[in-house]
Design an enzyme around this catalytic site. Structure first.
Site, PDB file in Angstrom:
ATOM      1  N   HIS A 202      74.133  -6.615 -42.545  1.00  0.00           N
ATOM      2  CA  HIS A 202      73.593  -6.683 -41.568  1.00  0.00           C
ATOM      3  C   HIS A 202      72.112  -5.558 -41.869  1.00  0.00           C
ATOM      4  CE1 HIS A 202      76.070  -8.744 -38.695  1.00  0.00           C
ATOM      5  NE2 HIS A 202      74.938  -9.300 -38.377  1.00  0.00           N
ATOM      6  N   ASP A 272      72.764 -17.529 -43.556  1.00  0.00           N
ATOM      7  CA  ASP A 272      73.058 -16.488 -43.091  1.00  0.00           C
ATOM      8  C   ASP A 272      72.054 -16.343 -42.202  1.00  0.00           C
ATOM      9  OD1 ASP A 272      74.676 -14.444 -40.541  1.00  0.00           O
ATOM     10  OD2 ASP A 272      75.993 -13.688 -42.016  1.00  0.00           O
TER      11      ASP A 272
END
Length: 528
Positions: A202, A272
């Site tokens: 992330h 993702d």
């Protein structure tokens, strides 16, 4: 309700190729996205995305008040998509990653891995899917098929079923088949394997430097077995594998081609989130999506930012019109997506009569005693430290703030002093109590994700020096023990892999009634 062409597709009077050929290029491009949005009710933003042809939406924590509100929201989305049924997806892995909390929430996968009963894992997958299907949700970004071979992995950990591929594969397959039997599309993740990283994708790009043969044998193996068992969708990982390619897996044609050609996967490949730093760093999101599309990925998650979502959709559309993205690439993706849409819409529910309480009793067998022994006695007094205000990661939308044990201990007549300690605060704020630890007959310290909450390791070290009759209980990551400086002073160590009232009851059965713990300690291989 739906367009005539989709009705004909359902009836089998129109082939998949014919159906796709009847769509405009704008409609085709709209199929490629799974977009997040703001708000807990139907709004102009959602309508704008639908008007752009988007037929994939993701429910995040910001969209959730309670299950009834979610059900109404999903119904509204479906009502306004009057040509084809939309995907409505959610991250409902279980445990630390579950966006909707007032329905059946499965445990962290590692707790199921500790039990290692694939029939139980199937039932848990089914209950998860049924709870989502009851709300109208038809896609779950689960199971995690990563092998958590790195105990210092900051983002996978207990989300993985285990630290070796066979157990991950067998439980992963059981879970996804359970979801499917409840009418929900499973999306296995994160191909080709995010388990051996020490970086959170992330925030930055994880790099895995290990021999190719070892990575294929260990990390890719669960995905291979899932493909062999007909998993319909997989999500990519934003990771860099230097032995394989010099770009992240999500935009690597070499890695996506391996999945298609070597493993024979003909389902839908989903990225993702494309806003994650690991894939978007140094390039625009629209360029990253284009590269990924050309590499062979079918669908793209963009979890927020309407402006970016519209920019990406418009850019991909224009690139197709300009000939920079072959329309054949779009057609092939849309065919796979439509096939998956049919599976989501037309799947038959397998009705199972399962009692949630009984299932949780079986799940709680996964609690593991890793070291030593400890028991509570009524004629003695104990000092208990329990955490609150934990550091919450990007994927974690709940905090383990309920301790459950106070009422249970009082009911059993155990004498104790409970201290709730702040995981983000220095343990020296509790020094007076710590110094008195030796006056108690035993000390119990509950910990949570010590890799992220370093103060708790310091607290543990201070307490185990004060009282040798100590018990360390990790209520999420089983690796908390590894962060204790003077491990030899830890008298007993238990890992519950997750935490709720059922697990608290089972834990107390051991501590008070000496009921043996049946789970497997994942640390045993490394020596504890």
């Amino acid at each position: 309700m739906f367009s005539e062409s989709f009705k004909m597709l359902l009836l089998g009077t129109l082939t998949l190729s014919q159906f796709v050929s009847m769509m405009s290029i704008e409609q085709k491009v709209g199929q490629l996205f799974l977009f997040g949005f703001q708000g807990i009710s139907y709004n102009d933003q959602i309508q704008l995305l639908i008007d752009k042809g988007v037929r994939g939406f993701v429910i995040f924590g910001r969209n959730v008040k309670d299950k009834d509100q979610v059900k109404e929201l999903v119904e509204q989305i479906k009502t306004h998509c009057d040509d084809i049924p939309p995907f409505v997806a959610v991250d409902q892995e279980g445990g630390m990653v579950a966006r909707i909390r007032d329905i059946f929430v499965p445990p962290n996968a590692m707790l199921l891995g500790s039990v290692n009963d694939t029939e139980l894992t199937y039932k848990v997958g089914y209950l998860t899917g049924k709870a989502l299907r009851d709300l109208g949700i038809n896609m779950d970004f689960a199971p995690v098929l990563d092998v958590n071979s790195n105990p210092f992995n900051p983002i996978i950990g207990v989300r993985s079923f285990w630290n070796e591929p066979t157990r991950v594969a067998t439980n992963g397959v059981a879970f996804f088949k359970g979801l499917l039997s409840a009418g929900v599309i499973p999306v296995g993740k994160h191909f080709p394997g995010h388990g051996d990283t020490d970086t959170d994708s992330h925030t930055s790009l994880p790099v895995i430097n290990k021999p190719e043969s070892n990575f294929i044998e260990t990390d890719v193996s669960p995905f291979k077995i899932a493909v062999e068992n007909k998993i319909p969708a997989l999500m990519t990982a934003h990771i860099l594998l230097p032995f394989w390619d010099n770009v992240p897996a999500t935009i690597s044609k070499k890695i996506i081609s391996y999945l298609r050609e070597k493993l024979g996967f003909d389902g839908v490949i989903i990225s993702d989130d494309m806003l994650m730093k690991a894939v978007s760093e140094g390039k625009s999101v629209k360029e990253a999506v284009k590269q990924s599309l050309l590499a062979g990925v079918d669908m793209f998650i963009i979890w927020k930012d309407l402006e970016t979502q519209l920019e990406v959709a418009d850019y991909i559309l224009q690139e197709v019109k300009n000939g920079n993205i072959p329309e054949e690439v779009i057609d092939n993706a849309v065919k796979r997506i439509t096939k998956l849409r049919l599976l989501a819409y037309a799947s038959e529910l397998n009705e199972l009569d399962l009692q949630v309480e009984k299932i949780w009793e079986e799940i709680s067998d996964g609690i593991a005693l890793c070291k030593g022994n400890f028991s509570l006695e009524k004629d003695k007094k104990y000092l208990i430290f329990f955490p609150y205000n934990p550091g919450v990661s990007i994927v974690q939308e709940r905090a383990y703030t309920r301790e459950y044990i106070t009422s249970l201990l009082k009911k059993e007549g155990i004498t104790f002093k409970l201290v709730k300690y702040n995981l983000r605060s220095t343990p020296y704020r509790y020094i007076k109590t710590i110094k008195k630890a030796s006056t108690y007959d035993g000390v119990i310290i509950f910990t949570m994700d010590t890799y992220r909450n370093k103060y708790s390791a310091e607290l543990v070290n201070l307490l185990i020096h004060e009282n040798k009759n100590n018990l360390l209980i990790a209520i999420q990551s089983p690796y908390d023990y590894l962060f204790v400086k003077d491990k030899e002073l830890v008298n007993a160590y238990i890992t519950t892999y997750d935490w709720n009232e059922y697990l608290a009851i089972r834990l107390l059965d051991y501590l008070i009634d000496n009921t043996p713990l049946k789970g497997e300690c994942i640390l045993t291989k490394g020596g504890i």
